[in-house]
Design a protein around this motif. Structure first.
Motif, PDB file in Angstrom:
ATOM      1  N   UNK A 139      31.137  47.809  26.408  1.00  0.00           N
ATOM      2  CA  UNK A 139      30.007  46.884  26.274  1.00  0.00           C
ATOM      3  C   UNK A 139      29.417  46.488  27.614  1.00  0.00           C
ATOM      4  N   UNK A 140      30.212  46.601  28.666  1.00  0.00           N
ATOM      5  CA  UNK A 140      29.746  46.171  29.983  1.00  0.00           C
ATOM      6  C   UNK A 140      29.696  44.657  30.137  1.00  0.00           C
ATOM      7  N   UNK A 141      30.228  43.920  29.149  1.00  0.00           N
ATOM      8  CA  UNK A 141      30.238  42.457  29.231  1.00  0.00           C
ATOM      9  C   UNK A 141      31.668  41.975  29.038  1.00  0.00           C
ATOM     10  N   UNK A 142      32.073  41.004  29.845  1.00  0.00           N
ATOM     11  CA  UNK A 142      33.415  40.441  29.723  1.00  0.00           C
ATOM     12  C   UNK A 142      33.454  39.427  28.588  1.00  0.00           C
ATOM     13  N   UNK A 143      34.682  39.055  28.194  1.00  0.00           N
ATOM     14  CA  UNK A 143      34.829  38.177  27.030  1.00  0.00           C
ATOM     15  C   UNK A 143      34.892  36.698  27.370  1.00  0.00           C
ATOM     16  N   UNK A 144      35.516  36.354  28.515  1.00  0.00           N
ATOM     17  CA  UNK A 144      35.630  34.940  28.888  1.00  0.00           C
ATOM     18  C   UNK A 144      35.946  34.845  30.377  1.00  0.00           C
ATOM     19  N   UNK A 145      35.868  33.641  30.942  1.00  0.00           N
ATOM     20  CA  UNK A 145      36.115  33.497  32.387  1.00  0.00           C
ATOM     21  C   UNK A 145      37.506  33.988  32.823  1.00  0.00           C
ATOM     22  N   UNK A 146      38.482  33.895  31.913  1.00  0.00           N
ATOM     23  CA  UNK A 146      39.842  34.302  32.275  1.00  0.00           C
ATOM     24  C   UNK A 146      39.959  35.808  32.540  1.00  0.00           C
ATOM     25  N   UNK A 147      39.027  36.584  32.014  1.00  0.00           N
ATOM     26  CA  UNK A 147      39.076  38.038  32.239  1.00  0.00           C
ATOM     27  C   UNK A 147      39.115  38.378  33.725  1.00  0.00           C
ATOM     28  N   UNK A 148      38.446  37.538  34.527  1.00  0.00           N
ATOM     29  CA  UNK A 148      38.414  37.803  35.970  1.00  0.00           C
ATOM     30  C   UNK A 148      39.807  37.656  36.587  1.00  0.00           C
ATOM     31  N   UNK A 149      40.681  36.888  35.923  1.00  0.00           N
ATOM     32  CA  UNK A 149      42.054  36.729  36.383  1.00  0.00           C
ATOM     33  C   UNK A 149      42.933  37.805  35.749  1.00  0.00           C
ATOM     34  N   UNK A 150      42.768  37.946  34.429  1.00  0.00           N
ATOM     35  CA  UNK A 150      43.610  38.879  33.685  1.00  0.00           C
ATOM     36  C   UNK A 150      43.409  40.332  34.143  1.00  0.00           C
ATOM     37  N   UNK A 151      42.173  40.712  34.351  1.00  0.00           N
ATOM     38  CA  UNK A 151      41.858  42.105  34.717  1.00  0.00           C
ATOM     39  C   UNK A 151      41.536  42.229  36.208  1.00  0.00           C
ATOM     40  N   UNK A 152      42.055  41.316  37.002  1.00  0.00           N
ATOM     41  CA  UNK A 152      41.671  41.267  38.412  1.00  0.00           C
ATOM     42  C   UNK A 152      41.820  42.624  39.121  1.00  0.00           C
ATOM     43  N   UNK A 153      42.967  43.261  38.905  1.00  0.00           N
ATOM     44  CA  UNK A 153      43.208  44.536  39.604  1.00  0.00           C
ATOM     45  C   UNK A 153      42.240  45.618  39.180  1.00  0.00           C
ATOM     46  N   UNK A 154      41.861  45.582  37.890  1.00  0.00           N
ATOM     47  CA  UNK A 154      40.945  46.602  37.375  1.00  0.00           C
ATOM     48  C   UNK A 154      39.507  46.303  37.797  1.00  0.00           C
TER      49      UNK A 154
END
Lengths: 181, 355
Positions: free
Chosen positions: A85-100
């Protein structure tokens, strides 16, 4: 035969011939699509001088497919859904998927550190949370709402009630309650 | 929303005033912001989207800026009214076409608009006429600070303001300047200009239409990067290049006058002639011809017409505006007839609907 990535039946049987290495893959339709898309993206990436794409060079298709399965603890989005989709789901994604996300963001912006304005909540009346380093604590409320739904479904009303109190406490601390009007 | 008032006016930003307004139509800044305690719009449930809308709406009322804005629930509007707001650049096309709880708060001068539940929970937009980026930034920063005093924006020490799409993360800022560049198009220098802009990572797109062949020679220059630089640096990146483009366009206009004045005068006069006499005319053709006439007015080749008239017509000849003025839904064929009728009467009697 079962898919190597999930419980579905394997529909695609792929033999990869890499230098000095023969690998067999047995995948269901969904996982095959992920794998083949990724393989295609990788080969394009090698050709392209701009070397785009969210995922680092040198990762195997299997690793990439594992990354795709990762799920956000708060909003439940998978990395695969994000890539589609090219869109993240919530602000936490930036923490959860940080390495990716880091290589992807570095590729888009050429930088990985914010240097601009920052929220200043000093003006807000009586808020305990002044000048936050991050609003991650508040974002956890998203996961707690999900836990409430799960608790109610499992008829564990005690936990649901406690979670509701916890949410209220967090929201109150941040002055983030919904107005009564 | 008082559409009846809006339909015969144009926003402040299209009045053709402000610095360099012969070439720079408008200066715009938008900021992408999200609440820390809700999923991003695309992932939010119906209920959560309603809660987000409710939360933002009630908290915006607590700010002095918010109390002056008029709030419109977009879900409750007709398609035509949403299209009308798109044509005035008060909401995005995506915001108009989306579903679910969403809205927009607009100030009476149409400079500030706050879009709720667009791609991000909150998109703050500020737009001024002419080249005026510093004033736009000062205004939007004021609005942003007032809101963040009462609303917890999602923020991360490393990534800055967190946005649904990683292309906006960090400052969440998009700075854009809309330029009218007809002489660069006629002298075929426009593609060269665009290539050099891409090299310094600025985006260019036509205001109307797709790709570099924009209808009416209106182009929008904006920053692509949002992370790793301050808002001031990102604004400067756009602001620094605009005077260069203005200079190119002015020189191209001079060149046209010196080398081919008769030709240019002829083209402008023919364009004006068609606009005054056509019996049916498409939106695209209108845009092209108005662009020519606008250049003609600025070069002193057209009498009795002001740039602000042309700017007004650019907005008011668009589909939703025509239909709102007429008060009925019209199909393409009838719109083209109505557009021609409106143009004829505008040029005959000044501005008939303004009386």
């Amino acid at each position: 035969m079962q898919c190597q990535q999930c419980d579905k039946q394997a529909m695609f049987h792929i033999t990869e011939l890499e230098t000095g290495d023969v690998r067999e893959l047995h995948l269901c339709e969904d996982h095959a699509r992920v794998y083949l898309n990724q393989a295609e993206a990788d080969s394009q990436q090698e050709d392209s001088e701009t070397a785009g794409g969210p995922l680092g060079v040198g990762q195997t298709a299997k690793e990439l497919s594992e990354i795709d399965q990762r799920v956000c603890d708060m909003c439940g989005i998978t990395f695969f859904e994000f890539r589609n989709q090219g869109r993240l789901g919530c602000p936490h994604d930036y923490v959860q998927f940080e390495n990716e996300l880091e290589p992807l963001i570095a590729n888009i912006h050429g930088e990985v550190q914010h240097h601009g304005c920052r929220p200043n909540r000093e003006k807000s009346v009586g808020a305990e949370a002044v000048l936050p380093e991050s609003t991650e604590e508040l974002t956890r409320v998203i996961g707690m709402r999900k836990e409430i739904r799960d608790a109610v479904e499992g008829e564990d009303y005690e936990s649901a009630g406690k979670l509701r109190d916890d949410i209220q406490k967090t929201l109150h601390k941040w002055h983030a309650e919904n107005s009564k009007n | 929303m008082k559409f009846e008032v809006l339909k015969t006016s144009v926003g402040e930003w299209l009045k053709g005033t402000g610095p360099e307004s012969d070439i720079v139509m408008s200066s715009r800044v938008r900021l992408a912001r999200n609440l820390a305690h809700y999923p991003f719009v695309g992932r939010a449930s119906e209920t959560e989207r309603s809660e987000i809308e409710c939360f933002l709406r009630s908290h915006l009322k607590k700010t002095s800026v918010g109390s002056h804005l008029e709030y419109t629930n977009l879900g409750g509007l007709e398609d035509l009214d949403r299209q009308f707001l798109v044509e005035r650049q008060l909401i995005s096309r995506e915001h108009a076409d989306a579903t679910g709880a969403r809205g927009v708060a607009i100030d009476p001068a149409e400079q500030v608009s706050l879009m709720i539940n667009e791609e991000d929970h909150l998109r703050i937009q500020c737009i001024h006429s002419g080249l005026d980026l510093e004033a736009v930034w000062a205004q939007i920063r004021g609005v942003d600070q007032e809101i963040e005093a009462v609303v917890p924006y999602a923020f991360h020490e490393q990534w800055g303001y967190l946005t649904a799409c990683p292309t906006n993360v960090g400052t969440g800022i998009r700075v854009s300047v809309m330029l009218h560049l007809p002489a660069l198009v006629i002298t075929r220098q426009i593609d060269k200009v665009f290539r050099s802009l891409h090299k310094i990572s600025l985006a260019v797109r036509g205001l109307y239409g797709e790709g570099s062949q924009a209808f009416g020679d209106f182009y929008q220059i904006s920053n692509q990067i949002t992370l790793g630089r301050t808002e001031g640096e990102l604004i400067a990146q756009v602001a620094d290049v605009v005077p260069v483009l203005i200079d190119y366009e002015r020189r191209a206009r001079e060149f046209l006058l010196q080398e081919t004045e008769q030709n240019v005068h002829d083209q402008v006069s023919r364009a004006f002639g068609i606009l005054r006499t056509a019996q049916t005319i498409s939106a695209e053709e209108t845009m092209q011809l108005l662009s020519r006439v606008r250049m003609g007015v600025l070069l002193g080749l057209v009498d009795d017409l002001h740039v602000s008239d042309v700017n007004k017509l650019l907005v008011r000849t668009q589909p939703a505006h025509l239909q709102k003025m007429r008060g009925v839904d019209l199909d393409t064929k009838d719109r083209n007839i109505e557009r021609a009728r409106f143009l004829r009467s505008y040029f005959e009697s000044g501005s008939p609907d303004d009386n």
